[in-house]
Write a protein that holds these residues in place. Structure first.
Motif, PDB file in Angstrom:
ATOM      1  N   SER A  59       0.772  -1.357  -0.128  1.00 41.20           N
ATOM      2  CA  SER A  59       0.078   0.046   0.101  1.00 41.20           C
ATOM      3  C   SER A  59       0.840   1.320   0.065  1.00 41.20           C
ATOM      4  O   SER A  59       0.490   2.288  -0.594  1.00 41.20           O
ATOM      5  CB  SER A  59      -0.742  -0.019   1.102  1.00 41.20           C
ATOM      6  N   ALA A  60       2.018   1.133   0.602  1.00 45.38           N
ATOM      7  CA  ALA A  60       2.914   2.451   0.712  1.00 45.38           C
ATOM      8  C   ALA A  60       3.472   2.762  -0.818  1.00 45.38           C
ATOM      9  O   ALA A  60       3.420   3.808  -1.153  1.00 45.38           O
ATOM     10  CB  ALA A  60       4.134   2.155   1.735  1.00 45.38           C
ATOM     11  N   LEU A  61       3.795   1.504  -1.332  1.00 43.16           N
ATOM     12  CA  LEU A  61       4.405   1.629  -2.611  1.00 43.16           C
ATOM     13  C   LEU A  61       3.291   2.120  -3.759  1.00 43.16           C
ATOM     14  O   LEU A  61       3.591   3.123  -4.398  1.00 43.16           O
ATOM     15  CB  LEU A  61       5.056   0.239  -3.286  1.00 43.16           C
ATOM     16  N   GLY A  62       1.879   1.879  -3.497  1.00 42.57           N
ATOM     17  CA  GLY A  62       0.966   2.260  -4.451  1.00 42.57           C
ATOM     18  C   GLY A  62       0.659   3.554  -3.834  1.00 42.57           C
ATOM     19  O   GLY A  62       0.485   4.375  -5.068  1.00 42.57           O
ATOM     20  N   MET A  63       0.895   4.102  -2.910  1.00 44.32           N
ATOM     21  CA  MET A  63       0.480   5.483  -2.591  1.00 44.32           C
ATOM     22  C   MET A  63       1.608   6.516  -3.289  1.00 44.32           C
ATOM     23  O   MET A  63       1.463   7.392  -3.836  1.00 44.32           O
ATOM     24  CB  MET A  63       0.317   5.835  -1.158  1.00 44.32           C
ATOM     25  N   ARG A  96       0.204  10.084  -3.927  1.00 42.72           N
ATOM     26  CA  ARG A  96      -0.488  10.279  -2.698  1.00 42.72           C
ATOM     27  C   ARG A  96       0.548  10.487  -1.390  1.00 42.72           C
ATOM     28  O   ARG A  96      -0.042  10.973  -0.450  1.00 42.72           O
ATOM     29  CB  ARG A  96      -1.702   9.366  -2.546  1.00 42.72           C
ATOM     30  N   ARG A  97       1.682  10.272  -1.541  1.00 41.14           N
ATOM     31  CA  ARG A  97       2.519  10.216  -0.521  1.00 41.14           C
ATOM     32  C   ARG A  97       3.837  10.393  -0.863  1.00 41.14           C
ATOM     33  O   ARG A  97       4.292   9.836  -2.024  1.00 41.14           O
ATOM     34  CB  ARG A  97       2.241   8.761   0.410  1.00 41.14           C
ATOM     35  N   THR A  98       4.882  10.931  -0.070  1.00 41.27           N
ATOM     36  CA  THR A  98       6.201  11.077  -0.472  1.00 41.27           C
ATOM     37  C   THR A  98       7.014  10.246   0.366  1.00 41.27           C
ATOM     38  O   THR A  98       6.699  10.254   1.720  1.00 41.27           O
ATOM     39  CB  THR A  98       6.720  12.744  -0.509  1.00 41.27           C
ATOM     40  N   PRO A  99       7.912   9.461  -0.146  1.00 38.67           N
ATOM     41  CA  PRO A  99       8.824   8.337   0.702  1.00 38.67           C
ATOM     42  C   PRO A  99       9.713   9.497   1.523  1.00 38.67           C
ATOM     43  O   PRO A  99      10.000  10.285   1.362  1.00 38.67           O
ATOM     44  CB  PRO A  99       9.427   7.668  -0.221  1.00 38.67           C
ATOM     45  N   ARG A 100      10.029   8.539   2.649  1.00 43.36           N
ATOM     46  CA  ARG A 100      10.950   9.116   3.400  1.00 43.36           C
ATOM     47  C   ARG A 100      12.373   9.230   2.897  1.00 43.36           C
ATOM     48  O   ARG A 100      12.462   8.283   1.909  1.00 43.36           O
ATOM     49  CB  ARG A 100      11.112   8.346   4.695  1.00 43.36           C
ATOM     50  N   ASP A 101      13.234   9.746   3.507  1.00 43.56           N
ATOM     51  CA  ASP A 101      14.614   9.884   2.542  1.00 43.56           C
ATOM     52  C   ASP A 101      15.342   8.535   2.593  1.00 43.56           C
ATOM     53  O   ASP A 101      15.681   8.116   1.434  1.00 43.56           O
ATOM     54  CB  ASP A 101      15.612  10.777   3.476  1.00 43.56           C
ATOM     55  N   LEU A 103      16.281   6.623  -1.257  1.00 39.12           N
ATOM     56  CA  LEU A 103      17.532   6.027  -1.469  1.00 39.12           C
ATOM     57  C   LEU A 103      17.496   4.462  -1.779  1.00 39.12           C
ATOM     58  O   LEU A 103      18.175   4.173  -3.026  1.00 39.12           O
ATOM     59  CB  LEU A 103      18.509   6.061  -0.213  1.00 39.12           C
ATOM     60  N   ALA A 104      16.447   3.826  -1.067  1.00 38.25           N
ATOM     61  CA  ALA A 104      16.122   2.339  -1.389  1.00 38.25           C
ATOM     62  C   ALA A 104      15.606   2.073  -2.950  1.00 38.25           C
ATOM     63  O   ALA A 104      16.059   1.394  -3.727  1.00 38.25           O
ATOM     64  CB  ALA A 104      15.400   1.730  -0.246  1.00 38.25           C
ATOM     65  N   LEU A 105      14.662   3.177  -3.038  1.00 38.73           N
ATOM     66  CA  LEU A 105      13.762   3.135  -4.317  1.00 38.73           C
ATOM     67  C   LEU A 105      15.028   3.305  -5.466  1.00 38.73           C
ATOM     68  O   LEU A 105      14.977   2.558  -6.542  1.00 38.73           O
ATOM     69  CB  LEU A 105      12.906   4.169  -4.506  1.00 38.73           C
ATOM     70  N   ALA A 106      15.915   4.086  -5.377  1.00 41.85           N
ATOM     71  CA  ALA A 106      16.869   4.785  -6.475  1.00 41.85           C
ATOM     72  C   ALA A 106      17.947   3.518  -6.558  1.00 41.85           C
ATOM     73  O   ALA A 106      18.300   3.169  -7.466  1.00 41.85           O
ATOM     74  CB  ALA A 106      17.508   5.909  -5.986  1.00 41.85           C
ATOM     75  N   ARG A 107      18.170   3.162  -5.558  1.00 35.54           N
ATOM     76  CA  ARG A 107      19.210   1.718  -5.656  1.00 35.54           C
ATOM     77  C   ARG A 107      18.652   0.652  -6.381  1.00 35.54           C
ATOM     78  O   ARG A 107      19.161  -0.099  -7.315  1.00 35.54           O
ATOM     79  CB  ARG A 107      19.618   1.359  -4.298  1.00 35.54           C
ATOM     80  N   TYR A 108      17.316   0.454  -6.017  1.00 35.46           N
ATOM     81  CA  TYR A 108      16.851  -0.813  -6.539  1.00 35.46           C
ATOM     82  C   TYR A 108      16.519  -0.547  -8.055  1.00 35.46           C
ATOM     83  O   TYR A 108      16.614  -1.604  -8.678  1.00 35.46           O
ATOM     84  CB  TYR A 108      15.445  -0.903  -5.902  1.00 35.46           C
ATOM     85  N   TYR A 109      16.051   0.462  -8.423  1.00 34.93           N
ATOM     86  CA  TYR A 109      16.104   0.655  -9.979  1.00 34.93           C
ATOM     87  C   TYR A 109      17.164   1.327 -10.703  1.00 34.93           C
ATOM     88  O   TYR A 109      17.069   1.592 -11.878  1.00 34.93           O
ATOM     89  CB  TYR A 109      14.841   1.901 -10.232  1.00 34.93           C
ATOM     90  N   GLY A 110      18.313   1.371  -9.940  1.00 34.52           N
ATOM     91  CA  GLY A 110      19.616   1.495 -10.587  1.00 34.52           C
ATOM     92  C   GLY A 110      19.696   3.118 -11.079  1.00 34.52           C
ATOM     93  O   GLY A 110      20.253   3.369 -12.258  1.00 34.52           O
ATOM     94  N   THR A 111      19.174   4.059 -10.410  1.00 31.92           N
ATOM     95  CA  THR A 111      19.238   5.275 -10.664  1.00 31.92           C
ATOM     96  C   THR A 111      19.564   6.072  -9.611  1.00 31.92           C
ATOM     97  O   THR A 111      20.023   5.628  -8.341  1.00 31.92           O
ATOM     98  CB  THR A 111      17.761   5.806 -11.338  1.00 31.92           C
ATOM     99  N   GLY A 159      18.476  12.238  -7.205  1.00 32.56           N
ATOM    100  CA  GLY A 159      18.451  13.164  -7.574  1.00 32.56           C
ATOM    101  C   GLY A 159      17.726  12.904  -9.044  1.00 32.56           C
ATOM    102  O   GLY A 159      16.632  13.729  -9.279  1.00 32.56           O
ATOM    103  N   CYS A 160      17.901  12.216  -9.805  1.00 33.27           N
ATOM    104  CA  CYS A 160      17.246  11.629 -11.074  1.00 33.27           C
ATOM    105  C   CYS A 160      15.632  11.511 -10.979  1.00 33.27           C
ATOM    106  O   CYS A 160      14.893  11.878 -11.396  1.00 33.27           O
ATOM    107  CB  CYS A 160      17.816  11.091 -11.764  1.00 33.27           C
ATOM    108  N   LEU A 161      15.655  10.463  -9.606  1.00 33.39           N
ATOM    109  CA  LEU A 161      14.235   9.961  -9.632  1.00 33.39           C
ATOM    110  C   LEU A 161      13.220  11.031  -9.006  1.00 33.39           C
ATOM    111  O   LEU A 161      12.187  11.160  -9.254  1.00 33.39           O
ATOM    112  CB  LEU A 161      14.303   8.739  -8.631  1.00 33.39           C
ATOM    113  N   PHE A 162      13.602  11.723  -7.864  1.00 33.67           N
ATOM    114  CA  PHE A 162      13.042  12.778  -7.309  1.00 33.67           C
ATOM    115  C   PHE A 162      13.176  14.253  -7.643  1.00 33.67           C
ATOM    116  O   PHE A 162      12.211  15.024  -7.269  1.00 33.67           O
ATOM    117  CB  PHE A 162      13.033  12.307  -5.852  1.00 33.67           C
ATOM    118  N   PHE A 163      14.122  14.514  -8.142  1.00 30.06           N
ATOM    119  CA  PHE A 163      14.441  16.102  -8.503  1.00 30.06           C
ATOM    120  C   PHE A 163      14.783  16.402  -9.894  1.00 30.06           C
ATOM    121  O   PHE A 163      14.961  17.478 -10.421  1.00 30.06           O
ATOM    122  CB  PHE A 163      15.669  16.589  -7.736  1.00 30.06           C
ATOM    123  N   GLY A 164      14.662  15.321 -10.828  1.00 32.71           N
ATOM    124  CA  GLY A 164      14.717  15.507 -12.182  1.00 32.71           C
ATOM    125  C   GLY A 164      15.936  15.885 -12.872  1.00 32.71           C
ATOM    126  O   GLY A 164      16.336  16.344 -13.687  1.00 32.71           O
TER     127      GLY A 164
END
Length: 67
Positions: free
Chosen positions: A32-36, A41-46, A50-58, A61-66
């Motif tokens: 449900s958190a990932l879905g949000m 609907r929700r911004t992840p904690r820092d 970081l975990a999302l960026a690592r997981y997706y190999g990015t 900055g690229c993922l959240f700040f463009g």
């Protein structure tokens, strides 16, 4: 920071055909958190950013700040 909708669209695109439940489990967060995050609907904690960026190999900055 990009708006939550734009971040959500990036997350959906990066996830591709993988089920939300698999990605959430890999990241040790709830489905449900990932879905949000993906729905903007929700911004992840820092640490989750970081975990999302690592997981997706990015970068965070690229993922959240463009960058």
């Amino acid at each position: 920071m990009l708006d939550r909708y734009t971040v959500g669209q990036k997350l959906i695109k990066l996830r591709g055909d993988k089920p939300q439940s698999v990605v959430a489990s890999d990241l040790n967060i709830s489905t449900s958190a990932l879905g949000m995050y993906e729905q903007g609907r929700r911004t992840p904690r820092d640490e989750i950013k970081l975990a999302l960026a690592r997981y997706y190999g990015t970068t965070v900055g690229c993922l959240f700040f463009g960058d």
